[in-house]
Motif scaffolding. Structure first.
Motif, short mmCIF file in Angstrom:
data_model
loop_
_atom_site.label_atom_id
_atom_site.label_comp_id
_atom_site.label_asym_id
_atom_site.label_seq_id
_atom_site.Cartn_x
_atom_site.Cartn_y
_atom_site.Cartn_z
N TYR A 1 -17.00 -31.72 -65.65
CA TYR A 1 -18.24 -31.38 -66.33
C TYR A 1 -19.28 -30.89 -65.31
CZ TYR A 1 -22.70 -31.93 -68.69
OH TYR A 1 -23.95 -31.72 -69.19
N TRP A 2 -19.46 -31.64 -64.25
CA TRP A 2 -20.47 -31.27 -63.26
C TRP A 2 -20.06 -30.01 -62.49
CZ3 TRP A 2 -25.09 -32.52 -64.02
CH2 TRP A 2 -25.41 -33.72 -64.64
N LYS A 3 -18.80 -29.85 -62.25
CA LYS A 3 -18.34 -28.61 -61.61
C LYS A 3 -18.63 -27.42 -62.51
CE LYS A 3 -14.55 -30.18 -58.66
NZ LYS A 3 -13.11 -30.11 -58.45
N PHE A 4 -18.42 -27.58 -63.81
CA PHE A 4 -18.71 -26.51 -64.77
C PHE A 4 -20.20 -26.18 -64.78
CE2 PHE A 4 -20.15 -25.24 -68.99
CZ PHE A 4 -19.44 -24.07 -69.16
N VAL A 5 -21.04 -27.20 -64.83
CA VAL A 5 -22.50 -27.00 -64.88
C VAL A 5 -22.97 -26.29 -63.62
CG1 VAL A 5 -24.73 -28.20 -64.84
CG2 VAL A 5 -22.97 -28.89 -66.47
N VAL A 6 -22.54 -26.78 -62.47
CA VAL A 6 -22.94 -26.17 -61.20
C VAL A 6 -22.41 -24.74 -61.13
CG1 VAL A 6 -22.62 -26.28 -58.70
CG2 VAL A 6 -23.20 -28.35 -59.96
N GLY A 7 -21.18 -24.51 -61.51
CA GLY A 7 -20.59 -23.17 -61.50
C GLY A 7 -21.32 -22.23 -62.44
N PHE A 8 -21.67 -22.74 -63.63
CA PHE A 8 -22.38 -21.93 -64.62
C PHE A 8 -23.73 -21.48 -64.07
CE2 PHE A 8 -25.40 -21.66 -68.17
CZ PHE A 8 -24.79 -20.67 -68.93
N PHE A 9 -24.48 -22.42 -63.50
CA PHE A 9 -25.78 -22.07 -62.95
C PHE A 9 -25.64 -21.16 -61.72
CE2 PHE A 9 -27.41 -25.71 -65.44
CZ PHE A 9 -28.39 -25.02 -66.14
N ASN B 1 -8.35 -53.42 -62.33
CA ASN B 1 -8.41 -52.10 -62.96
C ASN B 1 -9.43 -52.08 -64.07
OD1 ASN B 1 -6.53 -50.92 -61.33
ND2 ASN B 1 -4.80 -51.27 -62.71
N LEU B 2 -9.53 -53.18 -64.83
CA LEU B 2 -10.50 -53.25 -65.92
C LEU B 2 -11.91 -53.24 -65.36
CD1 LEU B 2 -8.92 -55.79 -68.40
CD2 LEU B 2 -9.29 -53.37 -68.75
N ASN B 3 -12.14 -53.96 -64.28
CA ASN B 3 -13.48 -54.04 -63.70
C ASN B 3 -13.89 -52.73 -63.04
OD1 ASN B 3 -13.84 -56.67 -64.47
ND2 ASN B 3 -13.04 -57.54 -62.57
N SER B 4 -12.93 -52.02 -62.47
CA SER B 4 -13.28 -50.79 -61.76
C SER B 4 -13.44 -49.58 -62.68
CB SER B 4 -12.24 -50.48 -60.68
OG SER B 4 -11.02 -50.15 -61.30
N GLU B 5 -12.94 -49.64 -63.87
CA GLU B 5 -13.09 -48.51 -64.80
C GLU B 5 -14.52 -48.43 -65.29
OE1 GLU B 5 -10.39 -48.27 -68.02
OE2 GLU B 5 -8.64 -48.42 -66.71
N LYS B 6 -15.02 -47.19 -65.36
CA LYS B 6 -16.39 -46.97 -65.83
C LYS B 6 -16.29 -46.20 -67.13
CE LYS B 6 -18.27 -47.33 -61.35
NZ LYS B 6 -18.84 -46.82 -60.23
N PRO B 7 -17.35 -46.19 -67.88
CA PRO B 7 -17.31 -45.47 -69.14
C PRO B 7 -16.99 -43.99 -68.93
CG PRO B 7 -19.46 -46.53 -68.79
CD PRO B 7 -18.62 -46.81 -67.60
N ASN B 8 -16.43 -43.40 -69.99
CA ASN B 8 -16.06 -41.98 -69.97
C ASN B 8 -17.26 -41.11 -69.64
OD1 ASN B 8 -13.43 -41.43 -70.22
ND2 ASN B 8 -13.44 -41.23 -72.46
N GLY B 9 -17.06 -40.00 -68.84
CA GLY B 9 -18.12 -39.05 -68.55
C GLY B 9 -18.87 -39.40 -67.29
N SER B 10 -18.56 -40.48 -66.60
CA SER B 10 -19.28 -40.80 -65.38
C SER B 10 -18.80 -39.88 -64.27
CB SER B 10 -19.09 -42.27 -65.01
OG SER B 10 -17.76 -42.47 -64.58
N ALA B 11 -19.54 -39.84 -63.16
CA ALA B 11 -19.26 -38.90 -62.07
C ALA B 11 -17.93 -39.15 -61.41
CB ALA B 11 -20.38 -38.97 -61.04
N SER C 1 -15.17 -40.34 -62.82
CA SER C 1 -14.00 -40.11 -63.65
C SER C 1 -13.61 -38.64 -63.56
CB SER C 1 -14.29 -40.49 -65.11
OG SER C 1 -15.07 -39.50 -65.72
N PRO C 2 -12.33 -38.33 -63.71
CA PRO C 2 -11.89 -36.94 -63.61
C PRO C 2 -12.59 -36.05 -64.62
CG PRO C 2 -10.00 -38.41 -63.64
CD PRO C 2 -11.22 -39.25 -63.87
N ARG C 3 -12.88 -36.55 -65.80
CA ARG C 3 -13.52 -35.75 -66.83
C ARG C 3 -14.98 -35.45 -66.44
NH1 ARG C 3 -13.45 -37.32 -73.16
NH2 ARG C 3 -14.26 -35.34 -73.90
N GLY C 4 -15.67 -36.39 -65.86
CA GLY C 4 -17.06 -36.22 -65.42
C GLY C 4 -17.17 -35.23 -64.29
N LYS C 5 -16.23 -35.25 -63.37
CA LYS C 5 -16.25 -34.30 -62.24
C LYS C 5 -16.08 -32.87 -62.75
CE LYS C 5 -14.57 -37.39 -58.65
NZ LYS C 5 -13.50 -37.67 -57.72
#
Length: 191
Positions: A36-44, A18-28, A30-34
């Protein structure tokens, strides 16, 4: 080193995976990163949609205005054709005048000399007849006779045809302008 029970070892392996598979916050991934990108794409997408909607609205408005303009032009053309047809019919029905400009002028002079101003006014083109009749009624007989004297001299003068031969003008001693109606009758435009 300490010995771990097989269950503890399995638990430790899962933790390290689990430690090895976790990526830093904001990556594609991670739930938070997804989000963000959905918001950006939706906004545009919304911005592009609004842009397309506005441009389409302006285009449609322009087409509507062009259609309205064409409609007004067509109505004007139809009204002009109707006016020309009515004017033509009136001209064809008008029998007051001679076969030459000089003949019409002679007929006019004779009517005025007899005091038949209504008849004299009918030798003018349609829209000038009422004005000519009013001018006779508001004139002094002596002034009318002076004009008749000048018109008799005008009959002896040479005039000239317009280039299309449907107009004739005598300039001296007094200007007299004529128009050929479609029925072959010459009418007076102005004296």
């Amino acid at each position: 080193m300490e010995t771990l029970s097989p269950e503890s070892q399995t638990q430790q392996n899962k933790n390290s995976e689990n430690l090895n598979s976790e990526k830093p916050n904001g990556s594609a991934s991670s739930p938070r990163g997804k989000k963000y990108w959905k918001f950006v794409v939706g906004f545009f997408a919304v911005i592009i949609g609004v842009f397309i909607l506005i441009n389409t609205s302006f285009w449609l408005w322009e087409k509507y205005n062009m259609w309205q303009g064409q409609k007004r032009v067509q109505q004007t053309v139809e009204a002009l054709k109707k006016f020309e047809e009515e004017d033509y019919q009136k001209a064809m029905a008008d029998t007051y005048g001679g076969k030459t400009p000089q003949e019409t002028l002679k007929m006019y002079i004779e009517a005025v000399e007899k005091g038949n101003y209504e008849l004299a006014s009918k030798y003018f083109i349609g829209d000038k007849q009422e004005g000519e009749l009013r001018s006779f009624k508001n004139s002094i007989r002596e002034d009318i006779l002076n004009i008749i004297s000048l018109l008799k001299q005008t009959l002896k003068s040479q005039g000239s045809f317009s280039t299309n031969k449907n107009g004739y003008i005598i300039r001296k001693p007094i200007l007299v302008n004529f128009k050929l109606y479609p029925n072959g009758i010459w009418k007076i435009i102005e004296i």
